[in-house]
Design an enzyme around this catalytic site. Structure first.
Site, PDB file in Angstrom:
ATOM      1  CD  GLU A 271      -3.279   0.246   2.105  1.00  0.00           C
ATOM      2  OE1 GLU A 271      -2.876   0.633   3.215  1.00  0.00           O
ATOM      3  OE2 GLU A 271      -4.421  -0.172   1.931  1.00  0.00           O
ATOM      4  CG  HIS A 292       9.012 -28.994   1.876  1.00  0.00           C
ATOM      5  ND1 HIS A 292       9.936 -29.957   1.544  1.00  0.00           N
ATOM      6  CD2 HIS A 292       9.417 -28.478   3.065  1.00  0.00           C
ATOM      7  CE1 HIS A 292      10.843 -30.046   2.509  1.00  0.00           C
ATOM      8  NE2 HIS A 292      10.558 -29.156   3.446  1.00  0.00           N
ATOM      9  CE  LYS A 403     -11.830   2.000   3.557  1.00  0.00           C
ATOM     10  NZ  LYS A 403     -11.012   2.743   4.505  1.00  0.00           N
TER      11      LYS A 403
END
Ligand code: G6P
Length: 430
Positions: A271, A292, A403
């Site tokens: 951000e 792994h 938003k």
């Protein structure tokens, strides 16, 4: 905190010692700007003052009425959850008070969590810097109703951390809820070392003073040379590598208790630095588990990554029992921690052997001091990277866009961003 950048020298991508010297000159200039911003308590830069400005006594006093609850449920999102989660997870072995986090609005997960919690013994810690974030407020309304349904007076068990204004501040005032203020000039993702990140730990009775001492020790190292400051050095080296094509930064702690740290770092890095076509994508990994799964790509995939390996130098160990099973006797007598450390060093060497840049970050232990060091140093690194890249580290316009669009869709006001949702192109395949 200890930083070892030996494995970024002459790797591919990589930097030379001469580059490091030139970078050091730029760090000196950037440090002057940062120091100015800190002294003037400018927005964002003020976060780097927190080890001096945060008042841990005030935080302790504010949570004191709650005594020792069975659990703390933090309701927040992004910077209003991840710092607290990082500290609580790192120090979980030092408290009996469980910490839970509602940082998403997944109905199934929320229902499951609320059913499992002893609501009459749980303190709800609602955190929102703006006091308007839809996810946080929606979750809080759901939690509040669940408490009422369970016959619990929610006003006795709710703690609020927010700004001076906004819906959450109004609610706290209306019901006279105990509350703390988000400090001025501190963006959410830089607020782990403030009331925002520390209230949950204080409710759990954890050593918040130790966290601040650790942060303070890294603050004291800020200077005009990357050779004196691990935080600045990490930011500067990550920046230089990104300029040379390392566009992904895989943050890989070798401690389960630091898994949230990688998540917190991802928000901070993404951000703050993802702007104007620049930035470095944070990837979250966990050692040794992800050796792994992801390591194949890190060692043999595109040369577009920096791998950051993080570990404590000491940890409680568990002995691996001796065995006469053929081929496994080498494990007996060692500890699980020894194995984890061997895996750490093997990963580091395997990357270096292929000239893949990697950095080693160590703290003495995963304790209050250590987590404070990590949080502060990574914030300083982010600010340094932002200065060198010339981006506006403390804004997040791209997030704000989404938003507004979501609010508009839910009928929370007229937002032109919401109209763009109808413009979505479809090319469906079933
Ligand atoms: O603390 P709040 O105001 O509720 O904000 C929570 C989060 O909201 C947005 O997504 C911002 O981009 C984040 O930086 C912030 O941490």
């Amino acid at each position: 905190m200890y930083l070892d950048i030996g494995n970024v020298l002459d790797t591919s991508p990589g930097i030379t010692e001469q580059t490091l010297d030139r970078l050091d000159e730029r760090v000196a200039i950037a440090h002057e700007r940062i120091a100015e911003g800190m002294a003037a308590e400018e927005h964002g830069y003020a976060a780097l003052n927190l080890p001096e400005t945060v008042d841990t006594d005030e935080i302790r006093a504010a949570v004191e009425p709650f005594g020792t609850p069975e659990a703390v449920l933090t309701v927040g999102i992004g910077g209003s959850a991840l710092g607290a989660a990082t500290i609580s997870a790192a120090l979980a072995d030092q408290t009996d008070v469980e910490a839970h986090f509602l940082d998403n609005v997944d109905p199934e997960d929320t229902a499951e969590l609320l059913e499992s919690l002893p609501l009459d013994e749980t303190v709800v810690n609602v955190v929102s810097r703006s006091g308007t974030t839809a996810e946080t407020l929606a979750n809080f309304l759901v939690v509040r109703e669940a408490m009422a349904d369970a016959g619990v007076d929610w006003t006795d068990q709710t703690f609020v951390t927010t700004g001076d204004e906004g819906n959450l501040r109004n609610l706290a005032d209306k019901h006279d809820l105990p509350s703390l203020k988000v400090p001025d000039g501190v963006p959410g993702r830089f607020s782990a070392l403030s009331t925002v990140g520390l209230a949950c730990a204080a409710l759990q009775g954890l050593n918040i003073e130790g966290v601040i001492e650790g942060a303070r020790s890294e603050m004291d190292k800020l200077s005009g040379s990357l050779e004196a400051s691990p935080g600045y050095a990490y930011g500067a080296v990550a920046y230089a590598l990104a300029e040379r094509g390392a566009l992904t930064n895989a943050m890989m702690p070798y401690a389960e208790s630091l898994e949230y740290f990688a998540e917190w770092f991802a928000q901070l890095w993404a951000e703050s630095l993802g702007k104007e076509g620049l930035g470095q994508t944070p990837a979250r990994a966990l050692g040794a588990t992800d050796q792994h799964s992801q390591l194949q790509l890190y060692r043999a995939g595109p040369r577009d990554k920096l791998v950051t390996l993080v570990r404590p130098r000491q940890r409680e160990d568990i002995d691996i029992p001796e065995t006469d099973l053929e081929g496994l006797s080498y494990l007996g007598g060692a500890g699980l921690g020894d194995l984890l450390d061997a895996e750490f060093e093997a990963t580091e060497a395997s990357l270096a052997a292929e000239d893949r840049p990697n950095v080693r970050i160590e703290i003495d232990r995963v304790d209050a001091h250590g987590v404070g060091e990590l949080l502060y140093a990574m914030e300083a690194a982010t600010v340094m990277y932002g200065e060198l890249a010339g981006v506006s580290t403390f804004t997040q316009p791209a997030v704000e866009w989404g938003k507004k669009a979501a609010r508009g869709l839910l009928g929370g006001g007229e937002f032109q961003e919401a109209e763009a949702v109808a413009d979505k192109r479809e090319f469906t395949i079933e």
